[in-house]
Motif scaffolding. Structure first.
Motif, PDB file in Angstrom:
ATOM      1  N   UNK A  36       0.878  -1.155   0.000  1.00  0.00           N
ATOM      2  CA  UNK A  36       0.000   0.000   0.000  1.00  0.00           C
ATOM      3  C   UNK A  36       0.920   1.211   0.000  1.00  0.00           C
ATOM      4  N   UNK A  37       0.373   2.374  -0.134  1.00  0.00           N
ATOM      5  CA  UNK A  37       1.196   3.587  -0.182  1.00  0.00           C
ATOM      6  C   UNK A  37       2.127   3.643   1.032  1.00  0.00           C
ATOM      7  N   UNK A  38       3.420   3.717   0.779  1.00  0.00           N
ATOM      8  CA  UNK A  38       4.389   3.909   1.847  1.00  0.00           C
ATOM      9  C   UNK A  38       4.911   2.660   2.521  1.00  0.00           C
ATOM     10  N   UNK A  39       4.400   1.493   2.163  1.00  0.00           N
ATOM     11  CA  UNK A  39       4.914   0.277   2.790  1.00  0.00           C
ATOM     12  C   UNK A  39       4.529  -0.959   1.988  1.00  0.00           C
ATOM     13  N   UNK A  40       5.323  -1.971   2.166  1.00  0.00           N
ATOM     14  CA  UNK A  40       5.054  -3.286   1.604  1.00  0.00           C
ATOM     15  C   UNK A  40       5.120  -4.268   2.763  1.00  0.00           C
ATOM     16  N   UNK A  41       4.626  -5.464   2.554  1.00  0.00           N
ATOM     17  CA  UNK A  41       4.668  -6.461   3.619  1.00  0.00           C
ATOM     18  C   UNK A  41       4.813  -7.845   3.014  1.00  0.00           C
ATOM     19  N   UNK A  42       5.509  -8.684   3.755  1.00  0.00           N
ATOM     20  CA  UNK A  42       5.528 -10.106   3.437  1.00  0.00           C
ATOM     21  C   UNK A  42       5.001 -10.829   4.658  1.00  0.00           C
ATOM     22  N   UNK A  43       4.402 -11.962   4.420  1.00  0.00           N
ATOM     23  CA  UNK A  43       3.932 -12.803   5.508  1.00  0.00           C
ATOM     24  C   UNK A  43       4.181 -14.246   5.150  1.00  0.00           C
ATOM     25  N   UNK A  44       4.357 -15.066   6.167  1.00  0.00           N
ATOM     26  CA  UNK A  44       4.539 -16.489   5.919  1.00  0.00           C
ATOM     27  C   UNK A  44       4.133 -17.282   7.142  1.00  0.00           C
ATOM     28  N   UNK A  45       3.952 -18.567   6.932  1.00  0.00           N
ATOM     29  CA  UNK A  45       3.635 -19.486   8.018  1.00  0.00           C
ATOM     30  C   UNK A  45       4.733 -20.527   8.065  1.00  0.00           C
ATOM     31  N   UNK A  46       5.272 -20.712   9.262  1.00  0.00           N
ATOM     32  CA  UNK A  46       6.273 -21.753   9.493  1.00  0.00           C
ATOM     33  C   UNK A  46       6.046 -22.301  10.886  1.00  0.00           C
ATOM     34  N   UNK A  47       6.060 -23.610  10.993  1.00  0.00           N
ATOM     35  CA  UNK A  47       5.852 -24.284  12.280  1.00  0.00           C
ATOM     36  C   UNK A  47       4.567 -23.807  12.951  1.00  0.00           C
ATOM     37  N   UNK A  51       3.909 -15.128  10.535  1.00  0.00           N
ATOM     38  CA  UNK A  51       4.927 -14.097  10.699  1.00  0.00           C
ATOM     39  C   UNK A  51       4.673 -13.007   9.668  1.00  0.00           C
ATOM     40  N   UNK A  52       4.857 -11.743  10.070  1.00  0.00           N
ATOM     41  CA  UNK A  52       4.688 -10.626   9.136  1.00  0.00           C
ATOM     42  C   UNK A  52       5.812  -9.616   9.323  1.00  0.00           C
ATOM     43  N   UNK A  53       6.418  -9.227   8.207  1.00  0.00           N
ATOM     44  CA  UNK A  53       7.402  -8.147   8.176  1.00  0.00           C
ATOM     45  C   UNK A  53       6.819  -7.017   7.345  1.00  0.00           C
ATOM     46  N   UNK A  54       6.833  -5.829   7.897  1.00  0.00           N
ATOM     47  CA  UNK A  54       6.401  -4.639   7.162  1.00  0.00           C
ATOM     48  C   UNK A  54       7.655  -3.885   6.750  1.00  0.00           C
ATOM     49  N   UNK A  55       7.717  -3.561   5.475  1.00  0.00           N
ATOM     50  CA  UNK A  55       8.870  -2.868   4.911  1.00  0.00           C
ATOM     51  C   UNK A  55       8.475  -1.427   4.614  1.00  0.00           C
ATOM     52  N   UNK A  56       8.917  -0.481   5.441  1.00  0.00           N
ATOM     53  CA  UNK A  56       8.604   0.923   5.151  1.00  0.00           C
ATOM     54  C   UNK A  56       9.267   1.347   3.846  1.00  0.00           C
ATOM     55  N   UNK A  57       8.517   2.001   3.000  1.00  0.00           N
ATOM     56  CA  UNK A  57       9.051   2.488   1.736  1.00  0.00           C
ATOM     57  C   UNK A  57       9.210   3.994   1.806  1.00  0.00           C
ATOM     58  N   UNK A  58      10.200   4.531   1.132  1.00  0.00           N
ATOM     59  CA  UNK A  58      10.417   5.981   1.189  1.00  0.00           C
ATOM     60  C   UNK A  58       9.291   6.735   0.468  1.00  0.00           C
ATOM     61  N   UNK A  59       9.146   7.980   0.830  1.00  0.00           N
ATOM     62  CA  UNK A  59       8.172   8.841   0.156  1.00  0.00           C
ATOM     63  C   UNK A  59       8.786   9.345  -1.149  1.00  0.00           C
ATOM     64  N   UNK A  60       8.044   9.243  -2.231  1.00  0.00           N
ATOM     65  CA  UNK A  60       8.565   9.674  -3.534  1.00  0.00           C
ATOM     66  C   UNK A  60       8.937  11.156  -3.545  1.00  0.00           C
ATOM     67  N   UNK A  61       8.263  11.948  -2.720  1.00  0.00           N
ATOM     68  CA  UNK A  61       8.512  13.390  -2.720  1.00  0.00           C
ATOM     69  C   UNK A  61       9.587  13.812  -1.721  1.00  0.00           C
ATOM     70  N   UNK A  62      10.299  12.843  -1.160  1.00  0.00           N
ATOM     71  CA  UNK A  62      11.395  13.150  -0.244  1.00  0.00           C
ATOM     72  C   UNK A  62      12.457  13.955  -0.990  1.00  0.00           C
ATOM     73  N   UNK A  63      13.002  14.949  -0.327  1.00  0.00           N
ATOM     74  CA  UNK A  63      14.004  15.824  -0.947  1.00  0.00           C
ATOM     75  C   UNK A  63      15.234  15.052  -1.435  1.00  0.00           C
ATOM     76  N   UNK A  64      15.542  13.934  -0.794  1.00  0.00           N
ATOM     77  CA  UNK A  64      16.682  13.123  -1.233  1.00  0.00           C
ATOM     78  C   UNK A  64      16.486  12.630  -2.664  1.00  0.00           C
TER      79      UNK A  64
END
Length: 155
Positions: A36-47, A51-64
């Motif tokens: 979704x805007x600003x983040x991605x996520x992966x999820x998985x099942x083990x044992x 489990x869920x990891x959220x990956x913050x994504x940079x803002x496209x309008x960031x000055x960098x």
């Protein structure tokens, strides 16, 4: 200090595929991915654990991304997109490395799966353990209500 994979050419979708293959190799039975805007996520099942990891994504309008670092002059749309995509690729490479390292540490017997993935374990509420207890930990440290460091068994 430079960031891990800051100049990687590995596309984000290839890093996601690598994560999926790694999870399968270490015994995960389910994999999911979304964004979704600003983040991605992966999820998985083990044992039996979700489990869920959220990956913050940079803002496209960031000055960098929108301006050059040396002079601060505006970049073209193509240059902005190139800089943004590079930052996204770097984050996906870092996530792939982290997932692989955690699973290898479990496989080597350094840590248990539960201990290594506890903060990212999804609870029945749909929130992760960290989402539930993180604010309490922060409050305890800010208020000074944390016991002094003690390392038992080392004498």
């Amino acid at each position: 200090m430079s960031r891990y994979a800051e100049s990687t050419g590995v596309p984000s979708d290839r890093s996601r595929s690598e994560i999926e293959r790694t999870l399968r190799r270490y015994g995960a039975t389910t994999f999911t991915y979304g964004w979704t805007e600003g983040r991605a996520a992966i999820g998985f099942v083990k044992d039996g654990r979700q489990i869920r990891f959220v990956l913050p994504l940079p803002a496209r309008d960031d000055r960098a991304f929108t301006h050059t670092p040396a002079r601060g002059t505006p970049r073209t749309e193509a240059e902005i997109e190139k800089q943004y995509e590079q930052a996204v690729r770097q984050r996906w490479r870092a996530l792939a490395l982290m997932v692989k390292a955690k699973l290898e540490a479990v496989d080597a017997g350094i840590v248990t799966f539960e201990a290594e993935f506890l903060p990212h374990t999804v609870l029945p509420s749909g929130r992760t353990v960290f989402e539930d207890i993180g604010p309490s930990i922060d409050l305890a440290y800010r208020s000074g209500q944390v016991a002094p460091l003690q390392i038992e068994g080392l004498r």
